[in-house]
Design a protein around this motif. Structure first.
Motif, PDB file in Angstrom:
ATOM      1  N   ASP A   1     125.278 -15.228  58.195  1.00 48.98           N
ATOM      2  CA  ASP A   1     126.361 -15.405  57.409  1.00 48.98           C
ATOM      3  C   ASP A   1     126.277 -16.285  56.210  1.00 48.98           C
ATOM      4  O   ASP A   1     126.641 -16.053  55.138  1.00 48.98           O
ATOM      5  CB  ASP A   1     127.612 -15.520  58.154  1.00 48.98           C
ATOM      6  CG  ASP A   1     128.075 -14.345  58.975  1.00 48.98           C
ATOM      7  OD1 ASP A   1     127.813 -13.236  58.513  1.00 48.98           O
ATOM      8  OD2 ASP A   1     128.951 -14.360  59.988  1.00 48.98           O
ATOM      9  N   ILE A   2     125.482 -17.547  56.769  1.00 52.84           N
ATOM     10  CA  ILE A   2     125.451 -18.747  55.674  1.00 52.84           C
ATOM     11  C   ILE A   2     124.175 -18.680  54.866  1.00 52.84           C
ATOM     12  O   ILE A   2     124.269 -19.294  53.867  1.00 52.84           O
ATOM     13  CB  ILE A   2     125.784 -19.876  56.546  1.00 52.84           C
ATOM     14  CG1 ILE A   2     124.832 -20.257  57.309  1.00 52.84           C
ATOM     15  CG2 ILE A   2     127.353 -19.905  57.145  1.00 52.84           C
ATOM     16  CD1 ILE A   2     124.920 -21.636  57.556  1.00 52.84           C
ATOM     17  N   LEU A   3     123.291 -18.045  55.407  1.00 53.61           N
ATOM     18  CA  LEU A   3     121.798 -18.141  54.565  1.00 53.61           C
ATOM     19  C   LEU A   3     122.015 -17.680  53.262  1.00 53.61           C
ATOM     20  O   LEU A   3     121.263 -18.376  52.405  1.00 53.61           O
ATOM     21  CB  LEU A   3     120.744 -17.421  55.418  1.00 53.61           C
ATOM     22  CG  LEU A   3     119.402 -17.787  54.996  1.00 53.61           C
ATOM     23  CD1 LEU A   3     119.136 -19.222  54.944  1.00 53.61           C
ATOM     24  CD2 LEU A   3     118.403 -16.942  56.011  1.00 53.61           C
ATOM     25  N   PRO A   4     122.384 -16.408  52.932  1.00 50.01           N
ATOM     26  CA  PRO A   4     122.660 -15.913  51.343  1.00 50.01           C
ATOM     27  C   PRO A   4     123.367 -16.947  50.486  1.00 50.01           C
ATOM     28  O   PRO A   4     122.737 -17.218  49.458  1.00 50.01           O
ATOM     29  CB  PRO A   4     123.028 -14.614  51.634  1.00 50.01           C
ATOM     30  CG  PRO A   4     122.841 -14.212  52.940  1.00 50.01           C
ATOM     31  CD  PRO A   4     122.904 -15.249  53.923  1.00 50.01           C
ATOM     32  N   SER A   5     124.413 -17.500  51.089  1.00 53.17           N
ATOM     33  CA  SER A   5     125.113 -18.264  50.337  1.00 53.17           C
ATOM     34  C   SER A   5     124.675 -19.514  49.980  1.00 53.17           C
ATOM     35  O   SER A   5     125.008 -20.486  49.009  1.00 53.17           O
ATOM     36  CB  SER A   5     126.658 -18.403  50.995  1.00 53.17           C
ATOM     37  OG  SER A   5     126.470 -19.034  52.167  1.00 53.17           O
ATOM     38  N   THR A   6     123.780 -20.116  51.214  1.00 56.06           N
ATOM     39  CA  THR A   6     123.214 -21.372  50.993  1.00 56.06           C
ATOM     40  C   THR A   6     122.012 -21.167  49.749  1.00 56.06           C
ATOM     41  O   THR A   6     122.047 -21.931  48.823  1.00 56.06           O
ATOM     42  CB  THR A   6     122.199 -21.776  52.256  1.00 56.06           C
ATOM     43  OG1 THR A   6     123.185 -21.982  53.398  1.00 56.06           O
ATOM     44  CG2 THR A   6     121.268 -22.803  52.069  1.00 56.06           C
ATOM     45  N   ILE A   7     121.238 -20.164  49.938  1.00 53.42           N
ATOM     46  CA  ILE A   7     120.380 -20.047  48.656  1.00 53.42           C
ATOM     47  C   ILE A   7     120.910 -19.977  47.405  1.00 53.42           C
ATOM     48  O   ILE A   7     120.345 -20.451  46.200  1.00 53.42           O
ATOM     49  CB  ILE A   7     119.407 -18.702  49.039  1.00 53.42           C
ATOM     50  CG1 ILE A   7     118.563 -18.853  50.360  1.00 53.42           C
ATOM     51  CG2 ILE A   7     118.408 -18.435  47.817  1.00 53.42           C
ATOM     52  CD1 ILE A   7     117.864 -17.617  50.741  1.00 53.42           C
ATOM     53  N   ILE A   8     121.939 -19.169  47.231  1.00 53.47           N
ATOM     54  CA  ILE A   8     122.486 -18.672  46.140  1.00 53.47           C
ATOM     55  C   ILE A   8     123.387 -19.975  45.480  1.00 53.47           C
ATOM     56  O   ILE A   8     123.188 -20.349  44.321  1.00 53.47           O
ATOM     57  CB  ILE A   8     123.513 -17.793  45.954  1.00 53.47           C
ATOM     58  CG1 ILE A   8     122.668 -16.276  46.087  1.00 53.47           C
ATOM     59  CG2 ILE A   8     124.163 -17.446  44.873  1.00 53.47           C
ATOM     60  CD1 ILE A   8     123.407 -15.003  46.792  1.00 53.47           C
ATOM     61  N   GLY A   9     123.745 -20.605  46.460  1.00 54.07           N
ATOM     62  CA  GLY A   9     124.678 -22.017  46.022  1.00 54.07           C
ATOM     63  C   GLY A   9     123.837 -22.992  45.582  1.00 54.07           C
ATOM     64  O   GLY A   9     123.945 -23.775  44.650  1.00 54.07           O
TER      65      GLY A   9
END
Length: 312
Positions: free
Chosen positions: A177-185
């Protein structure tokens, strides 16, 4: 946006993350690097890593080098010119050279709330040590294992009867759940890395046989945490006479303290009530060496166990 990544992983813990990244419109997985196929099980059948199977199903290019740090693999990564290398449960330390290859850095998903529980077995040790909560952390990787700057974290409670497999499965999805938002953020500059608090560092080393032996003189709570923290593998163990017995599942009881530590006080369809250094604990599933997993009551019916015997 087209964020190019190389995904590095081996175990099924990384499958939800791989799927989540594949589904992201902003992330482009150029390559999956995983470990070589290995013999497994009693028949030593050569089997592929779970990540290889999933990557194949998703139509992603796969590389299985003897080592991610070899020259051929480094050249392959260089040719991709990725923005990030993303590591989820791979099983080999990445060299300084490999970590420096992506333009924006290398990101790791770790199954604890760093800086607590750095190391190979954070899920097991969180339960064994009686933690009430744990979580996942994404971080920028550094040369020292699990010591990189923190990007995002997500916390979750550990329930009283949750075992390592249950927690493993939950954390794999929380991490996804948090990995894509980590990369994009991080790519957009919205997430600022922060250093780990050194004074809060603790470690979760690889589980060894010496960690798995039950000491029945400990309290019921400590023993219950050990059993569930090692279930379904490698499993906590004890001995009955000269026979190795693995304890698969247990439950805390309200019974009053009695008997010698390890003594089997009573066996019912609910389980075997076993004395500890505090209250007795209810053992509900166990496995005698060479046999299938059974309940104590089934073993009682087969005259393989009885009240009055003592685990040691």
């Amino acid at each position: 946006m087209n964020i190019k990544i190389v995904f590095v992983g081996t175990s099924d813990f990384g499958i939800p993350s791989l799927r989540a990244l594949k589904e992201s419109r902003d992330v482009d997985i150029k390559l999956v690097i995983t470990r070589e196929d290995k013999p497994k099980g009693r028949g030593l059948e050569i089997l592929p890593p779970p990540i290889k199977i999933e990557a194949g199903n998703l139509g992603i290019d796969i590389l299985q080098p003897p080592s991610i740090n070899d020259d051929e693999t480094i050249q392959r990564i260089k040719s991709i010119r990725p923005d990030y290398i993303v590591v989820v449960a791979y099983g080999e330390k990445l060299s300084t050279e490999v970590l420096s290859l992506p333009k924006k850095g290398s990101i790791n998903l770790h199954a604890s709330l760093l800086p607590e529980l750095r190391g190979a077995a954070p899920i097991n040790w969180a339960i064994i040590r009686g933690y009430k909560k744990t979580g996942v952390t994404t971080m920028l990787m550094s040369e020292k294992i699990d010591a990189g700057e923190i990007l995002l974290q997500c916390e979750t409670n550990i329930s009283a009867d949750e075992n390592a497999e249950m927690l493993h499965n939950r954390l794999s999805h929380i991490g996804a759940d948090i990995l894509p938002s980590t990369i994009i953020g991080h790519f957009k500059g919205r997430i600022k890395p922060r250093p780990q608090e050194i004074e809060r560092v603790s470690y979760a080393p690889k589980i060894l046989k010496e960690h798995c032996k039950i000491n029945w003189e400990e309290t019921d709570g400590i023993i219950h945490n050990l059993i569930r923290g090692l279930s379904p593998k490698p499993l906590a163990f004890t001995y009955l006479d000269d026979t190795l017995v693995k304890i698969v599942k247990s439950r805390l009881s309200d019974a009053e303290k009695s008997g010698e530590p390890g003594e089997i006080l009573n066996i019912t369809k609910e389980g075997a009530l076993v004395s500890t250094g505090a209250r007795p604990i209810l053992v509900t599933e166990l496995q005698i060496a060479g046999k299938r997993i059974m309940t104590p009551y089934q073993l009682l019916q087969g005259r393989q166990i009885k009240s009055g015997q003592r685990f040691y």
